[in-house]
Motif scaffolding. Structure first.
Motif, short mmCIF file in Angstrom:
data_model
loop_
_atom_site.label_atom_id
_atom_site.label_comp_id
_atom_site.label_asym_id
_atom_site.label_seq_id
_atom_site.Cartn_x
_atom_site.Cartn_y
_atom_site.Cartn_z
N ASN A 1 62.12 33.42 82.56
CA ASN A 1 62.00 34.88 82.58
C ASN A 1 63.27 35.48 81.95
OD1 ASN A 1 62.11 37.70 83.69
ND2 ASN A 1 60.28 37.03 84.80
N TRP A 2 63.09 36.53 81.17
CA TRP A 2 64.23 37.17 80.52
C TRP A 2 65.20 37.79 81.53
CZ3 TRP A 2 65.88 36.17 76.00
CH2 TRP A 2 65.01 35.83 74.97
N CYS A 3 64.78 38.01 82.73
CA CYS A 3 65.62 38.69 83.72
C CYS A 3 66.29 37.72 84.68
CB CYS A 3 64.78 39.70 84.48
SG CYS A 3 64.00 40.82 83.31
N CYS B 1 61.53 40.00 86.98
CA CYS B 1 60.62 40.95 86.33
C CYS B 1 59.18 40.43 86.40
CB CYS B 1 61.04 41.16 84.88
SG CYS B 1 60.03 42.40 84.05
N LEU C 1 56.64 42.61 85.19
CA LEU C 1 55.87 43.60 84.44
C LEU C 1 54.72 42.95 83.67
CD1 LEU C 1 58.76 45.88 83.09
CD2 LEU C 1 57.24 46.30 85.02
N CYS C 2 54.91 41.70 83.26
CA CYS C 2 53.81 40.96 82.62
C CYS C 2 53.35 39.88 83.60
CB CYS C 2 54.29 40.27 81.35
SG CYS C 2 55.12 41.38 80.20
N CYS D 1 55.75 36.04 81.92
CA CYS D 1 56.82 36.49 81.02
C CYS D 1 56.70 35.77 79.68
CB CYS D 1 58.18 36.19 81.65
SG CYS D 1 59.57 36.80 80.66
N SER D 2 56.99 36.48 78.60
CA SER D 2 56.86 35.89 77.25
C SER D 2 58.04 34.97 76.92
CB SER D 2 56.77 37.00 76.21
OG SER D 2 57.95 37.77 76.25
N CYS E 1 60.63 39.79 74.49
CA CYS E 1 60.15 40.54 75.66
C CYS E 1 59.15 41.61 75.19
CB CYS E 1 61.35 41.20 76.33
SG CYS E 1 60.92 42.36 77.63
N ARG E 2 58.08 41.80 75.95
CA ARG E 2 57.05 42.78 75.55
C ARG E 2 57.46 44.21 75.88
NH1 ARG E 2 53.99 38.95 78.47
NH2 ARG E 2 53.11 37.38 77.08
N PHE E 3 58.36 44.39 76.85
CA PHE E 3 58.80 45.75 77.23
C PHE E 3 60.32 45.79 77.29
CE2 PHE E 3 54.62 45.04 79.23
CZ PHE E 3 53.91 46.10 78.69
N LYS F 1 63.48 46.01 80.35
CA LYS F 1 64.08 44.71 80.70
C LYS F 1 65.47 44.93 81.31
CE LYS F 1 65.62 41.84 77.48
NZ LYS F 1 65.74 40.85 76.41
S1 SF4 Z 1 58.69 42.83 80.48
FE1 SF4 Z 1 59.85 41.29 79.34
S2 SF4 Z 1 61.12 40.26 80.88
FE2 SF4 Z 1 59.51 41.39 82.00
S3 SF4 Z 1 57.88 39.89 82.34
FE3 SF4 Z 1 57.37 41.03 80.43
S4 SF4 Z 1 58.28 39.78 78.77
FE4 SF4 Z 1 59.22 39.10 80.68
#
Ligand code: SF4
Length: 198
Positions: free
Chosen positions: A63-65, A139, A141-142, A145-146, A151-153, A157
């Motif tokens: 996860n990016w976070c 996170c 939000l998805c 996570c990508s 990141c999609r948002f 983030k």
């Molecule tokens: S918003 Fe970005 S960091 Fe959050 S789950 Fe989606 S891709 Fe991952």
């Protein structure tokens, strides 16, 4: 569980009473029940928190976070040294799905996430141009996570509090807040976010 108390400021947060009420009012829309200004000196950063992310958490490297995408403890210390005051955001939920990974839990996580980033935005628009959020948990939000793809948002983030190697319980003690580790799904769980302010 003890009620949340507003602790005396060790340093002036610079927030007007009206602004505190507006933050609390907006926060309530997202399940945040207390907004507590505090001195950033009270934050405890510990290497062992980073260890717990690296070993034993399935979010690590997904996860990016979360680590390793987030700053390491030394970098965190350098970042925190650029801030004087912050806000502790406290919410609670009796979500029986806390220890599960499902849509109901995700709804709670997303609500908290959006509320925290929304309050950060509000502060920014009020002239707190350094305002930056650390959000509770990872996170969600998805659905997935990508990471490691983009990141999609990216505007939403932010690092999680835990990914910043912050010892939440030690920090709460410094702030005179009681804490309790919920161990049964019928208990109320507190979640904590932080906005570094100025
Ligand atoms: S918003 Fe970005 S960091 Fe959050 S789950 Fe989606 S891709 Fe991952």
């Amino acid at each position: 569980m003890d009620p949340i108390k507003i602790v005396p400021f060790k340093k002036d947060s610079g927030l007007t009473h009206e602004m505190k009420l507006r933050l609390l009012d907006k926060g309530r829309q997202y399940g945040i029940s207390a907004v507590i200004p505090f001195s950033v000196d009270s934050i405890v950063v510990a290497e062992w928190v980073h260890l717990k992310c690296r070993y034993g958490c399935k979010q690590y490297n997904t996860n990016w976070c979360c680590p390793p995408a987030t700053p390491d403890p030394n970098r965190v210390r350098a970042i925190l040294s650029e801030y004087r005051t912050g806000l502790l955001l406290v919410g609670s939920t009796s979500c029986s799905d806390f220890y599960r990974n499902n849509e109901r839990k995700r709804t709670v996580q997303v609500r908290c996430w959006k509320g925290t980033v929304g309050l950060e935005r509000m502060l920014f628009l009020q002239g707190y141009y350094k305002a930056f959020s650390l959000v509770g948990e990872c996170c969600a939000l998805c659905r997935k996570c990508s990471y490691p793809d983009d990141c999609r948002f990216p505007q939403e983030k932010r690092p999680s509090v835990e990914s910043f190697s912050i010892d939440v319980i030690g920090t709460l003690k410094n702030l005179g807040q009681s804490s309790h580790v919920a161990t049964a799904t019928h208990e109320t769980f507190n979640y904590y976010g932080i906005i570094l302010m100025e």
